[in-house]
Design an enzyme around this catalytic site. Structure first.
Site, PDB file in Angstrom:
ATOM      1  N   TYR B  53     -11.588 -14.768  -6.989  1.00  0.00           N
ATOM      2  CA  TYR B  53     -11.379 -13.669  -7.941  1.00  0.00           C
ATOM      3  C   TYR B  53      -9.972 -13.709  -8.521  1.00  0.00           C
ATOM      4  O   TYR B  53      -8.995 -13.937  -7.798  1.00  0.00           O
ATOM      5  CB  TYR B  53     -11.639 -12.307  -7.278  1.00  0.00           C
ATOM      6  CG  TYR B  53     -13.105 -12.010  -7.010  1.00  0.00           C
ATOM      7  CD1 TYR B  53     -14.134 -12.735  -7.618  1.00  0.00           C
ATOM      8  CD2 TYR B  53     -13.468 -10.981  -6.139  1.00  0.00           C
ATOM      9  CE1 TYR B  53     -15.468 -12.449  -7.364  1.00  0.00           C
ATOM     10  CE2 TYR B  53     -14.804 -10.680  -5.882  1.00  0.00           C
ATOM     11  CZ  TYR B  53     -15.797 -11.417  -6.495  1.00  0.00           C
ATOM     12  OH  TYR B  53     -17.122 -11.131  -6.248  1.00  0.00           O
ATOM     13  N   SER B 210     -22.773  -5.888 -10.218  1.00  0.00           N
ATOM     14  CA  SER B 210     -23.126  -5.484 -11.588  1.00  0.00           C
ATOM     15  C   SER B 210     -24.156  -4.349 -11.608  1.00  0.00           C
ATOM     16  O   SER B 210     -25.144  -4.414 -12.338  1.00  0.00           O
ATOM     17  CB  SER B 210     -23.648  -6.665 -12.409  1.00  0.00           C
ATOM     18  OG  SER B 210     -22.639  -7.172 -13.247  1.00  0.00           O
TER      19      SER B 210
END
Lengths: 300, 300, 300
Positions: B53, B210
């Site tokens: 990330y 998500s």
């Protein structure tokens, strides 16, 4: 007629009668008693219902016939289903037909079915459709309660793919005894998705709905219907069948998964056609020629 | 907030915070400490990372905050991932982003994560993506070593289909404790491919990435986004939600698979929206109306 | 050459020779004996047949060579297959090529194979294709009889998807020892359908047919062939291969599923190419670059 051992203490006739259109036949209770007795005389002892058939009316019509002649109950096996809720006067608040596999709904649905069918027990209860919101733990609780109360003897599913079947089975302390699926030369989906493989693996006999592909095979001019119809006619003359319906039933009956086709006609002559088909024999090659006609391309 | 028992000695908050954009928020370590404490006050104790990330930077930023206030470590659960290698200054020799699930890479990746996060242990390590070149035996060796060294407490996967999950599990002597998958009314793939069925079967709670469909639900004019948005607004007013984000979280939280949505915002107000959604109740019918809007066709 | 433990008492050479085109090579029995000995010298001891290869002629050609030099039998492992019936002078009544997995056909097929191959036993018998009319119970009976008669040592399948594999395995009292499947950078189907995942899960080494994609990779101007060929050439120079065939073999050999590619050439120089490939080493990144070229899109 051949009988299929579904569970330790449950046998079905290999041809099953389905009552989803019972409300359209406008039979009196006396006429329905006669019809049921004619089925039994033909060897058909298993009758397939669902709470929702006929907009929640078919079970009740059947139950009135049973009440006229209660001794029929012990001669037959009753299958019914739960888990669909129709937008209807029964559920006026609904915005669409949907699925409800909550414990509360299953218990209520079975109580209604018992009352409508005028019987103390259901031989086999099916979850009508796989529900993406299904809680298998909750279904298992409902099934356990229904079983211990003596209201339902055995449990199964309908239209379940393998992963859905395995998810529910994992929570049950008794095996699911069938999966009622649509199969015909016009509907090969469950050969392709592993459903029939799983049934073979677990030695579970499926009930088959729409064995005549909803009748489209007789009239449709679609490319696939024309192709399959021509092959059914070819095989019909090879095996000495009287009609292509007989060939379609024979095709299911020949399969090693012990398929049990559901005949949905209220005309005893049409029911006899299905029964006649049990005498036909089909070779592996003939079976596969029909399969290939359904697929629309050769075997690899 | 409800807590989910992930393993014998591991509980997650049902809402998880995800830090894949941490490097974009330009927080000082002090600000990040405050943010973490605000999350904890809201009941969110589980934080989701991955080595990659922020181009290999987010873990380090988080670690600096932890170092400022070490007593935070025992109040939170840290999830991180391994198995992707980014074409980057860290791996200048690569010709493309790819997967590496070798023992050597997994061990190196975890050592880096521990160092960057400034902690002695990771609560849960995930394989980030299913790798067609995966050697489950080798992954198992890496996991066993990391576990016995006390570096990682539990193991799971992300984006794994059922056959991939089963292949890896077969070589592990401890159960995989989660599968982090993408689910939203705009992304129903894992309902269709059996992933969620398998999680139900094994009683494994998935982490959900998500959950807001990457934000497209708020702006996209695609046919499906417009259709889903309209339904979310309809349900929003029915259940008394403040926004369609709340409805999307509530939709996940209502599902029986014990879904744990990951909130990826650095704004505490947005995080509160997710937390607020835990108070909403949704009926089976409402849940399915959203599902149907996502599918784009009625239930069969 | 590396040898693969297929079962308790059976080892295969990792490169296998396939004889489906033997009848086209017009070798004398003496020439074939020489060819087999050259293969053995190269470390290839496993030979792949099927009853139907060459229109039911290849086994017989091979058997005549074995008869010339019977001491070869103990130095090699013979694989053959059953379950396909070709429309041919052998079965003049057939209307199409079809599958026959009846006990009667399997027993007859193996007796023919033994006679044609001039041997007392087959090391490994495969069901050639999944048959939608398959009765796993009946196949199991045939396998048990063949095993107890000493005619076949081990059993496997070819081209079986996971659900088909599991259905058959459920009826056998011995494990299926391989699944012979098509895999190449041009044919990734079994990565996508879970077949390779199941083989990894059960630690079963697959035999691989068409490892060179039937040769189309060398000539086809299709978008995918051009793309894959370019990548194979790139990797070829990186790993020091002599040709893209070597890279294709090396790509299979590098995979953790212990893939055993089948080389189908009658030219010993081409066979050597496959054997040469066993010396090549490929990194995870190189393996995935070829996979990505085959898929036609990046890894997610």
């Amino acid at each position: 007629m051949k009988r299929i051992q579904i569970a330790e203490n449950l046998e079905f006739s290999q041809i099953i009668h389905g009552l989803w259109r019972l409300s359209e036949w406008k039979m009196t209770s006396e006429q329905l008693v006669t019809f049921i007795e004619e089925c039994i005389d033909l060897g058909i002892t298993t009758f397939d219902h669902a709470d929702i058939y006929g907009g929640y009316t078919c079970e009740e019509i059947f139950g009135k016939a049973l009440a006229l002649k209660p001794e029929l109950r012990e001669k037959i096996q009753i299958v019914t289903k739960c888990g669909i809720k129709l937008k209807s006067s029964k559920f006026p608040e609904l915005k669409m037909n949907h699925y409800d596999t909550s414990k509360e709904h299953i218990l209520m649905s079975v109580n209604n079915s018992l009352e409508n069918l005028q019987t103390d027990y259901i031989d086999l209860l099916l979850v009508h459709r796989p529900n993406p919101f299904m809680n298998p733990k909750e279904i298992a609780e409902a099934f356990n309660q229904l079983h211990s109360e003596g209201k339902v003897r055995y449990f199964g599913v309908s239209n379940f793919l393998p992963s859905q079947f395995n998810a529910l089975q994992a929570y049950l302390n008794m095996p699911l005894v069938t999966n009622q699926i649509e199969v015909s030369p016009m509907q090969l989906e469950h050969f392709e998705k592993g459903t029939i493989d799983l049934l073979l693996e677990k030695d579970i006999a499926p009930m088959i709905w729409s064995p005549l592909a909803g009748g489209q095979i007789f009239t449709s001019q679609s490319e696939s219907a024309v192709r399959v119809r021509a092959m059914l006619e070819e095989i019909s003359s090879e095996i000495g069948a009287n009609s292509i319906d007989e060939v379609m039933y024979a095709w299911l009956l020949a399969h090693p998964a012990k398929m049990m086709p559901i005949v949905g006609s209220g005309k005893i002559e049409r029911v006899k056609t299905a029964v006649e088909s049990t005498k036909l024999r089909m070779s592996a090659e003939q079976w596969l020629r029909i399969y290939v006609a359904g697929m629309g391309h050769n075997l690899p």
